[in-house]
Each structure stands twice: as C-alpha cells, then as structure tokens.
Enzyme design. Structure first.
Site, PDB file in Angstrom:
ATOM      1  N   ASN A   1       0.854  -1.191   0.000  1.00 44.58           N
ATOM      2  CA  ASN A   1       0.000   0.000   0.000  1.00 44.58           C
ATOM      3  C   ASN A   1       0.887   1.237   0.000  1.00 44.58           C
ATOM      4  OD1 ASN A   1      -1.516   2.310   1.390  1.00 44.58           O
ATOM      5  ND2 ASN A   1      -3.162   0.871   0.981  1.00 44.58           N
TER       6      ASN A   1
ATOM      7  N   SER B   1      -5.164  -0.422  -3.095  1.00 44.05           N
ATOM      8  CA  SER B   1      -5.730   0.897  -2.831  1.00 44.05           C
ATOM      9  C   SER B   1      -6.826   0.700  -1.805  1.00 44.05           C
ATOM     10  CB  SER B   1      -6.289   1.496  -4.124  1.00 44.05           C
ATOM     11  OG  SER B   1      -6.606   2.854  -3.924  1.00 44.05           O
ATOM     12  N   GLU B   2      -6.712   1.389  -0.648  1.00 36.81           N
ATOM     13  CA  GLU B   2      -7.571   1.019   0.476  1.00 36.81           C
ATOM     14  C   GLU B   2      -9.045   1.378   0.284  1.00 36.81           C
ATOM     15  OE1 GLU B   2      -5.028   3.160   0.710  1.00 36.81           O
ATOM     16  OE2 GLU B   2      -5.500   4.892   1.988  1.00 36.81           O
ATOM     17  N   ASN B   3      -9.364   2.118  -0.771  1.00 38.04           N
ATOM     18  CA  ASN B   3     -10.785   2.326  -1.058  1.00 38.04           C
ATOM     19  C   ASN B   3     -11.425   1.103  -1.690  1.00 38.04           C
ATOM     20  OD1 ASN B   3      -8.999   3.174  -3.171  1.00 38.04           O
ATOM     21  ND2 ASN B   3     -10.760   3.981  -4.290  1.00 38.04           N
TER      22      ASN B   3
ATOM     23  N   SER C   1     -11.391  -4.422   2.448  1.00 39.87           N
ATOM     24  CA  SER C   1     -10.097  -3.793   2.239  1.00 39.87           C
ATOM     25  C   SER C   1      -9.328  -3.676   3.558  1.00 39.87           C
ATOM     26  CB  SER C   1     -10.302  -2.404   1.634  1.00 39.87           C
ATOM     27  OG  SER C   1      -9.067  -1.763   1.454  1.00 39.87           O
TER      28      SER C   1
END
Lengths: 239, 213
Positions: free
Chosen positions: B23, B46-48, B88
């Site tokens: 990340n 991508s943490e979304n 996520s």
C-alpha cells in the site's frame, strides 16, 4: 405487498426523514455517492442531521451541498480534507465532528449491520482515537473497543439493481455502500440501471435485496471526478 | 546535496520484494510505483477497495468509478479485483499487506508516527493511516528531514497527535535512512544521502541515534 421500486429520489424519501436523524451515506470521495438522494434531501430542508460518511463531499457537490444549506449538525468521517467550508464550520464550532480511522469506520458499520454491538481492534491504540474507550489485552497485544454503528437511514448508490433490491456495484464505487446497506433501519438504493428480475447473475449479487427497502433509477448522474489524473499517450514509433 | 523526492522514492522502492502486496500513501510514496524493479511482481492495494492498481488513464479514458485512495483516476489490470472498504481493511488489519509506505509529519526514536493532525490548524483526518500502521507487517515512512522552518522532525517524542505508537520500521528522509524497528532496538542511521555529512544530520536531528553506515 407494496413493491420496493420508486419513481425518483423524492418519492423514495417520502415519510422517512425527520429532524435530528442519523443518515449513513455511501461513497469514497465523490466516487459511488448517492447524488440524487443527497440533492433530494437538500430540497426537503430536514435538519440537525448526523451524517456518517467517509468524506463530506467537496464545496458545491456531494454532501458539501448539505453543509452549505446548514442541514448537518455532526459528521462521523475519516477524512474531510477536500472541503474548505467544512474546515470553516468546524473551527468556528458550528459543526460537530467525530473522526474514525477509515477501517474502524467500515468495521463499525459492518458490525452494526450484522448485529454485533462492539469489537476490539489494534487500530488507534495509543492515540487520541482510543481516549475514553475500553482497552483489553489479547495474546500479549493491546486492543481498543469500538462500537457497532447503525443509522435511521442508509442511502447507497449501486450500478445495477432489480425490483427485489438486489444490487451490483461497479469498480471502486463499491467502497462503503455494501456495509451501509446493511446498517440502516431504512435503506434506500439509487442505481444507474434498473434491470428486470432474473437478469442479474445470482452468483454475483453484492447486496442481497433483503437489505434494501426502496430502490429507484436515478434521473441523472453527474459522477463528478475529484482529481482527473492522466498520463501522456506513448509517442508513435518514428518511421 | 540532499536526496530529491524521486531519489527518496527510489530508495523506498528497494524495500519491495517479489510477490509483495503493497500500500502506497499519497505524495512521495505514490512515486515509488515508478521504481518497481523490472521483472519484480508487486501488487498495489488501494484502500478504497482495489488490488492491482494500474497506471493513470490516457486523457479521455478516465472512469469516475475507478479511483485510488488519493481520489485520482486510475486504471485496472487483468489481475485486478474490487471489494468493499470492510474487506479492504480486513486484509490490512489481518496482516495480509507486506509493506506500507507513507508520509509523515513527525517520527520519534521509539517508532511513533504523527501524520494526520495539527491541533487548531489542519482539520483533515487520518483516513486509513491508523489502520495501515496498526496492521501492515512493515511500515516505511518517507518524509523531509526537517520542517520548512528548519525544526527537526525526527524527535525524542512526537509533539503532534499520534497516528500510531511504536509502528515505524524504517524512515527515509532527504538526508538519510534510519532503522527504527518499532522502537525495539536503538534508532540507527544506516545510510547518508550523497553529499550529506554525519555532522549535518546530527545537527538536524533531535533524536539520539547510533551510526551503522
């Protein structure tokens, strides 16, 4: 049984709004936000809202329009850095704010929707986020207790749906929408494409219709992009 | 001569290993993607809600439904997958991400990180940073060595509100590289940027450190 399908955002919201209520709104930034419902909530003038949403839109779009109209009393969010009006209202004391780490916010909503009143997480231990909260050691590590979160109303946005309320999201517009759909006492879904029952792939439904009380196809979607970022096209190989 | 932003990103890229799920935060960490060694397979999270982030789209091919955690338009790869924010952060908190590279405002010799809030001034929020530093196996911070005012940022103890306590494994600044090891061993300087002297870095650092060049 009355059907779930509604004509538009205003009809879908009829009878569910009241002053002082808590509303969860799906989306990450401006991606996957229920923009028709947000606009319709502004029209109703309902006020003193507590809004649970990862962000608060931008100046003039998304949840930013409910800030401008003064309808939001408190936000529960993880990041609000895109919104000048937000900062102004917060620093002047006109807006309450509760910051949750993004993963903790997602899990609080997931837990709330799943009937789990609290859970323990390592996130935030030793920071402001853990102040005033119970901590407990498990297997030699310290964890902080966080509460499950529910709302009077959840407004979510999906790409495709049917009259049963089954929903399919598209790409990163999924984000917080699936958990919020489970955590509203009433859940309203706005979708881009209403399709006949039987046409969705039953193995690939992201939100089963049990969570969705009302559904409608949005009149229009602006789907504004916050940061258009592109790369140059490769130069054609010279002959 | 201190390192440039790109030189810092290139140094951070040397922390990547084949097969890593990684990340990258906003700012200099995003540039690390440009320095993934040829032939190395690294998957960007991508943490979304996406694994397998592709490059920025060509002009005219932007998709409003496809953004990264910095809200920039991106593209997908053949190997990409999408999931909810809860999934996520389950993979982040659950220790599935090998490496997190993120920016910082202050780092302490105990491995504390502050990067989300300046009381009374900056109201932005922590986003996913607290979850990343709590859950990811190895945390690398990339930041300038001192403030614009010249004040040190590598401190005995952070003065700003923390993002996490004892969470930083490695710090890369424009002046050098420090092993912090989450505060479990003494802070150690392991590399100097080209043209930077030990005396200069000592003068610009509040924290005590060992030298292991």
């Amino acid at each position: 049984m009355a059907g779930k399908t509604q004509k538009d955002a205003a009809e879908a919201l009829a009878g569910v709004l009241f002053d002082g209520m808590t509303i969860m709104a799906g989306g990450f930034g401006l991606c996957g936000i229920p923009e028709n419902l947000i606009a319709a909530i502004r029209e109703t003038g309902v006020k003193n809202l507590t809004v649970v949403s990862n962000n608060c839109g931008i100046d003039g779009f998304g949840l930013g329009v409910l800030l401008e109209s003064g309808q939001i009393k408190k936000m529960i969010s993880s990041y609000v850095g895109e919104n000048k009006l937000f900062e102004k209202l917060y620093l002047s004391g006109e807006l309450e704010l509760e910051f949750n780490p993004q993963g903790t916010l997602a899990e609080r909503i997931r837990a709330g929707g799943a009937g789990i009143p609290a859970f323990f997480t390592k996130t935030g231990v030793g920071t402001l986020v853990a102040e005033g909260k119970e901590t407990r050691e498990f297997d030699g590590e310290l964890y902080v207790m966080e509460r499950g979160l529910t709302a009077d109303l959840a407004i979510v946005k999906a790409h495709t749906g049917d009259a049963e309320g089954n929903l399919v999201y598209r790409k990163t517009a999924r984000n917080f929408n699936p958990m919020m759909a489970t955590a509203g006492k009433v859940t309203i879904a706005e979708i881009e494409h209403l399709v006949p029952i039987g046409s969705l792939d039953k193995d690939n439904i992201h939100t089963p219709g049990i969570y969705v009380d009302r559904i409608f196809q949005g009149a229009s979607f602006e789907k504004r992009i916050e940061r258009v970022t592109t790369r140059p096209r490769e130069e054609k190989a010279s002959a | 001569m201190a390192w440039t932003r790109d030189e810092m990103a290139a140094r951070a890229a040397s922390e990547l290993r084949d097969g890593f799920y990684v990340n990258l935060g906003i700012g200099i960490p995003t540039l690390v993607a440009n320095y993934i060694p040829a032939g190395m397979h690294v998957t960007l999270q991508s943490e979304n809600g996406m694994l397998g982030m592709g490059p920025f789209p060509y002009e005219g091919e932007e998709d409003a439904d496809l953004i990264n955690a910095g809200k920039q338009t991106i593209t997908e790869l053949d190997s990409s997958s999408y999931f909810s924010s809860a999934d996520s952060f389950a993979m982040i908190r659950g220790g599935r991400i090998a490496l997190s590279i993120l920016g910082g405002m202050q780092v302490s010799e105990k491995g504390d990180l502050a990067n989300w809030m300046v009381p009374g001034k900056v109201v932005k929020g922590m986003g996913g940073a607290m979850d990343l530093v709590a859950g990811v196996k190895r945390v690398v911070v990339v930041m300038d060595h001192v403030e614009k005012s010249g004040a040190p940022k590598l401190l005995k103890a952070c003065t700003l509100p923390l993002t996490g306590a004892g969470v930083v494994d490695l710090l890369i600044t424009d002046l050098g590289v420090f092993e912090i090891n989450r505060g479990k061993s003494p802070l150690k300087l392991t590399a100097l940027a080209s043209g930077v002297t030990l005396d200069e870095i000592k003068a610009k650092t509040e924290a005590e450190f060992e030298v292991g060049l």
